[in-house]
Design a protein around this motif. Structure first.
Motif, mmCIF file in Angstrom:
data_model
loop_
_atom_site.group_PDB
_atom_site.id
_atom_site.type_symbol
_atom_site.label_atom_id
_atom_site.label_comp_id
_atom_site.label_asym_id
_atom_site.label_seq_id
_atom_site.Cartn_x
_atom_site.Cartn_y
_atom_site.Cartn_z
ATOM 1 N N GLU A 1 69.708 9.746 5.269
ATOM 2 C CA GLU A 1 69.095 9.729 6.605
ATOM 3 C C GLU A 1 70.048 10.313 7.636
ATOM 4 O OE1 GLU A 1 68.051 5.670 7.202
ATOM 5 O OE2 GLU A 1 66.406 5.699 5.740
ATOM 6 N N SER A 2 71.343 10.050 7.466
ATOM 7 C CA SER A 2 72.343 10.593 8.386
ATOM 8 C C SER A 2 72.382 12.116 8.291
ATOM 9 C CB SER A 2 73.718 10.004 8.050
ATOM 10 O OG SER A 2 74.679 10.410 8.994
ATOM 11 N N VAL A 3 72.317 12.646 7.084
ATOM 12 C CA VAL A 3 72.299 14.098 6.892
ATOM 13 C C VAL A 3 71.049 14.696 7.538
ATOM 14 C CG1 VAL A 3 72.086 15.925 5.158
ATOM 15 C CG2 VAL A 3 73.732 14.076 4.823
ATOM 16 N N GLN A 4 69.916 13.993 7.417
ATOM 17 C CA GLN A 4 68.698 14.484 8.045
ATOM 18 C C GLN A 4 68.844 14.512 9.559
ATOM 19 O OE1 GLN A 4 65.860 15.754 6.498
ATOM 20 N NE2 GLN A 4 65.549 16.407 8.618
ATOM 21 N N LEU A 5 69.493 13.487 10.119
ATOM 22 C CA LEU A 5 69.746 13.467 11.561
ATOM 23 C C LEU A 5 70.605 14.661 11.969
ATOM 24 C CD1 LEU A 5 69.643 12.108 14.345
ATOM 25 C CD2 LEU A 5 71.599 10.690 13.637
ATOM 26 N N MET A 6 71.631 14.973 11.195
ATOM 27 C CA MET A 6 72.463 16.137 11.486
ATOM 28 C C MET A 6 71.638 17.420 11.474
ATOM 29 S SD MET A 6 75.907 15.434 9.251
ATOM 30 C CE MET A 6 76.843 13.916 9.356
ATOM 31 N N ASN A 7 70.748 17.551 10.489
ATOM 32 C CA ASN A 7 69.893 18.741 10.441
ATOM 33 C C ASN A 7 68.973 18.822 11.647
ATOM 34 O OD1 ASN A 7 69.940 20.546 7.864
ATOM 35 N ND2 ASN A 7 70.296 18.492 7.073
ATOM 36 N N ASP A 8 68.431 17.666 12.035
ATOM 37 C CA ASP A 8 67.533 17.651 13.197
ATOM 38 C C ASP A 8 68.260 17.991 14.487
ATOM 39 O OD1 ASP A 8 65.487 16.889 11.496
ATOM 40 O OD2 ASP A 8 65.620 14.753 11.994
ATOM 41 N N ARG A 9 69.557 17.664 14.545
ATOM 42 C CA ARG A 9 70.343 17.884 15.770
ATOM 43 C C ARG A 9 71.374 18.987 15.590
ATOM 44 N NH1 ARG A 9 70.746 12.894 18.593
ATOM 45 N NH2 ARG A 9 72.327 13.893 19.904
ATOM 46 N N VAL A 10 71.118 19.921 14.698
ATOM 47 C CA VAL A 10 72.099 20.963 14.426
ATOM 48 C C VAL A 10 72.295 21.879 15.637
ATOM 49 C CG1 VAL A 10 70.566 22.737 13.485
ATOM 50 C CG2 VAL A 10 72.887 22.506 12.573
ATOM 51 N N GLY A 11 71.314 21.916 16.523
ATOM 52 C CA GLY A 11 71.421 22.763 17.711
ATOM 53 C C GLY A 11 72.035 22.067 18.899
ATOM 54 N N SER A 12 72.442 20.821 18.742
ATOM 55 C CA SER A 12 73.060 20.098 19.854
ATOM 56 C C SER A 12 74.388 19.515 19.369
ATOM 57 C CB SER A 12 72.121 19.006 20.378
ATOM 58 O OG SER A 12 71.754 18.123 19.332
ATOM 59 N N THR A 13 74.711 18.305 19.744
ATOM 60 C CA THR A 13 75.966 17.692 19.316
ATOM 61 C C THR A 13 75.710 16.244 18.907
ATOM 62 O OG1 THR A 13 76.507 17.008 21.577
ATOM 63 C CG2 THR A 13 77.371 19.125 20.822
ATOM 64 N N LEU A 14 76.554 15.755 18.026
ATOM 65 C CA LEU A 14 76.543 14.356 17.615
ATOM 66 C C LEU A 14 77.980 13.891 17.492
ATOM 67 C CD1 LEU A 14 73.859 14.339 14.766
ATOM 68 C CD2 LEU A 14 73.761 12.933 16.831
ATOM 69 N N THR A 15 78.268 12.697 17.993
ATOM 70 C CA THR A 15 79.605 12.141 17.838
ATOM 71 C C THR A 15 79.649 11.270 16.588
ATOM 72 O OG1 THR A 15 79.148 10.124 19.101
ATOM 73 C CG2 THR A 15 79.846 12.094 20.341
ATOM 74 N N LEU A 16 80.859 11.009 16.127
ATOM 75 C CA LEU A 16 81.038 10.143 14.964
ATOM 76 C C LEU A 16 80.484 8.754 15.253
ATOM 77 C CD1 LEU A 16 82.169 9.982 12.122
ATOM 78 C CD2 LEU A 16 84.402 9.424 13.102
ATOM 79 N N TYR B 1 78.916 18.161 9.284
ATOM 80 C CA TYR B 1 78.074 18.587 10.402
ATOM 81 C C TYR B 1 78.424 20.014 10.826
ATOM 82 C CZ TYR B 1 75.589 17.972 14.900
ATOM 83 O OH TYR B 1 74.735 18.073 15.984
ATOM 84 N N LEU B 2 79.712 20.323 10.877
ATOM 85 C CA LEU B 2 80.122 21.675 11.234
ATOM 86 C C LEU B 2 79.661 22.686 10.186
ATOM 87 C CD1 LEU B 2 83.742 21.062 12.571
ATOM 88 C CD2 LEU B 2 81.789 21.918 13.895
ATOM 89 N N LYS B 3 79.751 22.318 8.922
ATOM 90 C CA LYS B 3 79.292 23.216 7.862
ATOM 91 C C LYS B 3 77.786 23.465 7.969
ATOM 92 C CE LYS B 3 82.968 22.119 4.553
ATOM 93 N NZ LYS B 3 83.509 23.480 4.422
#
Length: 297
Positions: free
Chosen positions: A197-212, A242-244
Motif C-alpha cells: 500500500e505504501s508503494v501504491q501511495l508513492m506511485n499515486d504521489r510520484v508527481g509531488s512529494t512525500l516525507t518519511l 521513491y526517488l527511483k
C-alpha cells in the motif's frame, strides 16, 4: 520408509491427477530448463468430499495447494490446525509431517502440485513451518487456477520433455505470482500488505512529494520500524525507492513525450531541474538528454 495415510473415495468427478514417472525424471531431470523447478505430481480435485491425507514424515517436495471453493484444513508438524477457505493458498514444506483434508460440510475444490528442484528454496525461502494460509484474492486465485490448468492440460496430452519444459516455466510463473503477493509467503504478510500500500501511495504521489514521516504514518508504523520493514521487503530505503520511482516515471516521459527536461522534472516532483538531472544521472547512469537519444525497442 515414508508412509501416506489416505482417506478418500475412488475418485472425484472431473478430477485431474498426473504423476510424473520416476523413470522419466531420471532420464530428463537434468535438462537445464527442468532441473531448477519441476512437478512430480499435480492435480485438481473438485468438491473433494472425503479427501484427507496424513503424512507423518512428510514428503521430499514442497506442496502448493490452492482452494478454489469450499473449505478444508491442514496441520504442519505439531502445529495448530489451520482452516482454509475459498481463495486461499497454503504451502507444506518438505520433509515435515503434515495432514490435511476437506471439510465434511463444505468440501473444497483444490488445486495442488508437488514441486522440487534446485530453485525451490529461493521461491519459498525460510517459509513459516506453521504458517497461516495466504488469501490471494478472487482475481489472483482465478489467475493461479488458470496456470494450474495449463500445467495439467498439457501433461494430459502426454508426458514428454517438451511438455515438462513448458510446465516447469509455467510453474515458475505460478510460484512467482504466489510469492510476490505475500512476500515469499513469509510470516507477517499483513505487514507486507502495508508496504504494498505504501508503494501504491508513492506511485499515486510520484508527481509531488512525500516525507518519511508521512509514509510511516500512512503505514501505521513508527519511522524506524517502517524503514526496517520497507528495506527488508524491497531492498531499498523508502526515500531511495521513491526517488527511483520518480526517475522511472521520468524515463517514460523522455521515451514517449516531447516535454522539455524542465517540464519533466516538474511532472515528477522536482522543483530544481539541475537537481533532477543529478539524481537522474546517479540512478540511470547517464544524463536525461543522453538517455532520450538512445535507441529503444
Amino acid at each position: 520408509m515414508k508412509t501416506d495415510l489416505i482417506q478418500k473415495m475412488e475418485g472425484f468427478a472431473s478430477q485431474k491427477l498426473i504423476v510424473i514417472p520416476p523413470a522419466f525424471l531420471e532420464e530428463h531431470g537434468e535438462h537445464p530448463l527442468i532441473r531448477p523447478l519441476y512437478a512430480t505430481d499435480i492435480g485438481y480435485f473438485p468438491k473433494a468430499r472425503y479427501h484427507n491425507r496424513t503424512r507423518p514424515e512428510g514428503c521430499g517436495a514442497y506442496i502448493v495447494m490452492l482452494c478454489e471453493e469450499g473449505s478444508g484444513w491442514y496441520r504442519i508438524g505439531s502445529g495448530k490446525v489451520q482452516s482454509v477457505e475459498r481463495g486461499q493458498l497454503f504451502i507444506l514444506p518438505p520433509d515435515t509431517g503434515h495432514a490435511y483434508g476437506a471439510s465434511a460440510e463444505n468440501p473444497w475444490s483444490i488445486y495442488w502440485v508437488h514441486v522440487m528442484g534446485s530453485d525451490t528454496p529461493a521461491f519459498f525461502g525460510a517459509a513459516d513451518s506453521g504458517g497461516n494460509p495466504v488469501p490471494v484474492g478472487y482475481e489472483k486465485a482465478v489467475k493461479l487456477a488458470g496456470l494450474f490448468n495449463e500445467c495439467t492440460d498439457i501433461l494430459l496430452k502426454g508426458i514428454t520433455a517438451d511438455h515438462m519444459v513448458y510446465v516447469s516455466q509455467t510453474l515458475r510463473h505460478l510460484l512467482g505470482v504466489a510469492c510476490f503477493l505475500h512476500g515469499g509467503l513469509q510470516p507477517g504478510s499483513e505487514r507486507g500488505q502495508m508496504i504494498e500500500e505504501s508503494v501504491q501511495l508513492m506511485n499515486d504521489r510520484v508527481g509531488s512529494t512525500l516525507t518519511l514521516k508521512e509514509l510511516a504514518e500512512a503505514a501505521r508504523l513508527s519511522v524506524p520500524h517502517y524503514v526496517q520493514l520497507f528495506k527488508t521487503r524491497t531492498g531499498y530505503t523508502p526515500i531511495d525507492f521513491y526517488l527511483k520511482l520518480k526517475i522511472q516515471r521520468a524515463c517514460q516521459y523522455l521515451d514517449m513525450t516531447d516535454l522539455t527536461l524542465k517540464q519533466i522534472a516538474g511532472q515528477v516532483g522536482f522543483t530544481d531541474p539541475y537537481y533532477f538531472s543529478r539524481m537522474f544521472r546517479k540512478i540511470v547512469g547517464m544524463a536525461p538528454s543522453d538517455y532520450r537519444k538512445t535507441k529503444k525497442g
